[in-house]
Design a protein around this motif. Structure first.
Motif, short mmCIF file in Angstrom:
data_model
loop_
_atom_site.label_atom_id
_atom_site.label_comp_id
_atom_site.label_asym_id
_atom_site.label_seq_id
_atom_site.Cartn_x
_atom_site.Cartn_y
_atom_site.Cartn_z
N SER A 194 86.62 46.91 -58.04
CA SER A 194 86.11 47.13 -56.69
C SER A 194 87.13 47.86 -55.81
O SER A 194 86.77 48.72 -55.00
N VAL A 195 88.43 47.54 -55.99
CA VAL A 195 89.45 48.25 -55.23
C VAL A 195 89.57 49.69 -55.69
O VAL A 195 89.68 50.63 -54.89
N ARG A 254 85.52 42.59 -53.79
CA ARG A 254 86.78 42.89 -53.13
C ARG A 254 87.15 41.83 -52.11
O ARG A 254 88.34 41.68 -51.77
N SER A 255 86.18 41.08 -51.63
CA SER A 255 86.44 40.06 -50.62
C SER A 255 86.86 38.72 -51.21
O SER A 255 87.32 37.85 -50.47
N VAL A 305 80.76 46.18 -54.57
CA VAL A 305 82.18 46.45 -54.31
C VAL A 305 82.72 45.54 -53.21
O VAL A 305 83.78 44.91 -53.35
N GLU A 306 82.00 45.43 -52.09
CA GLU A 306 82.48 44.61 -50.98
C GLU A 306 82.50 43.13 -51.34
O GLU A 306 83.37 42.38 -50.89
N TYR A 345 87.89 42.25 -59.63
CA TYR A 345 88.58 42.53 -58.37
C TYR A 345 89.10 43.96 -58.32
O TYR A 345 88.86 44.70 -57.36
N ASN A 346 89.84 44.37 -59.36
CA ASN A 346 90.49 45.67 -59.32
C ASN A 346 89.51 46.81 -59.47
O ASN A 346 89.77 47.92 -58.96
N GLU A 405 86.93 51.97 -54.21
CA GLU A 405 87.24 52.48 -52.87
C GLU A 405 88.27 53.59 -52.93
O GLU A 405 88.23 54.54 -52.13
N GLN A 415 97.68 50.25 -57.97
CA GLN A 415 96.74 49.20 -58.34
C GLN A 415 96.95 48.75 -59.78
O GLN A 415 96.76 47.57 -60.10
#
Length: 289
Positions: free
Chosen positions: A152-153, A111-112, A107-108, A149-150, A156, A203
């Motif tokens: 992973s967001v 997301r980064s 995830v991190e 990307y989404n 969270e 999102q």
């Protein structure tokens, strides 16, 4: 008289609110008038620039096919990213340390990284793949970048929504003998969905808008890319931008309106009926005894 959230405004506060409202609308009218005058001075309001949008050719040849590709890419990304984000969000709450660490790293990491970089990397990866044609490659690259990307967001968002629930929910579920998986699926997730819905919808709106990145960098024929071709044919850059912006606003407004309706429906369905259950109605779990 006071409300739960704020004090009821008095006479002076009401008068002040009216003055502020009048000033705001006057300033807004002046801004709109200035924009109109500026466009008129630049000859952007001439009928020749807006006439193509009243004809079917501009829509059937450029805008509608681009809108269809935008909706296709966004829908595919939503369908894949939502369950994937829920999976990683729940995995980050696992009792097993290696599961939490693995899910957190994934995830991190994604997301980064900017979503555009993920699209470009996926496109280069698919270039070296013999099973994907050059016509389908931009769509695959855009969807892959949006999903990575989404998801992973969204993971969270799911994790934060579950953690926002009181600990008493989990303790009560454990007290009646529910296992961790049953507690998550039957107790926590149904309650967290309503709280997470506004953030999830925000999102999803980002997913719809980020499809334009594929059109700019990868040649994906989505709505914004189709606008560029239309503007080159009819020489109406500013009007085409305005029309496409209105389409995006309407599209996202429909999405948020549906989400608001769904959230209200979920909240109504979770309200207690006030019925009292008899002893013969309740099924006692032997594990709780």
């Amino acid at each position: 008289m006071t409300s739960v959230l704020y004090d009821t405004p008095g006479p002076r506060a009401k008068q002040r609110n009216v003055i502020f409202s009048v000033v705001f609308f006057v300033l807004l009218a002046l801004l709109l008038w200035w924009v109109w005058q500026t466009m008129d001075d630049k000859n952007q309001l001439t009928w020749a620039l807006w006439k193509p949008f009243t004809q079917s050719q501009a829509w059937t040849t450029y805008l509608l096919p681009g809108l269809a590709n935008t909706l296709k890419a966004a829908a595919l990304a939503m369908v894949i990213a939502l369950p994937l984000g829920a999976f990683f969000g729940i995995a980050r709450l696992s009792d097993h340390r290696w599961v939490r660490a693995t899910a957190g790293t994934v995830v991190e990491f994604f997301r980064s990284i900017p979503v555009l970089l993920l699209m470009l990397f996926a496109n280069e990866l698919y270039v070296r793949s013999s099973g994907i044609s050059s016509e389908e490659r931009p769509l695959y690259a855009v969807v892959t970048g949006l999903v990575l990307y989404n998801a992973s967001v969204l993971a969270e968002i799911v994790r934060a929504g579950i953690l926002s629930l009181p600990k008493g929910q989990t303790e009560a579920a454990m007290a009646v003998g529910l296992r961790k998986g049953q507690t998550m699926t039957n107790v926590l997730l149904p309650q967290a969905v309503t709280a997470m819905l506004p953030a999830i919808v925000s999102q999803l709106v980002v997913i719809v808008k980020d499809t334009a990145l594929g059109g700019v960098m990868l040649g994906f024929t989505e709505l914004l890319n189709a606008r560029q071709t239309l503007a080159a044919v009819y020489a109406n850059v500013i009007p085409s931008f305005i029309v496409v912006a209105v389409i995006y606003i309407v599209l996202n407004f429909l999405l948020t309106s549906f989400a608001s309706w769904l959230e209200a429906r979920l909240r109504r369905s979770k309200k207690s009926t006030g019925a009292v259950l008899g002893e013969d109605t309740v099924e006692v779990n032997p594990a709780a005894v």
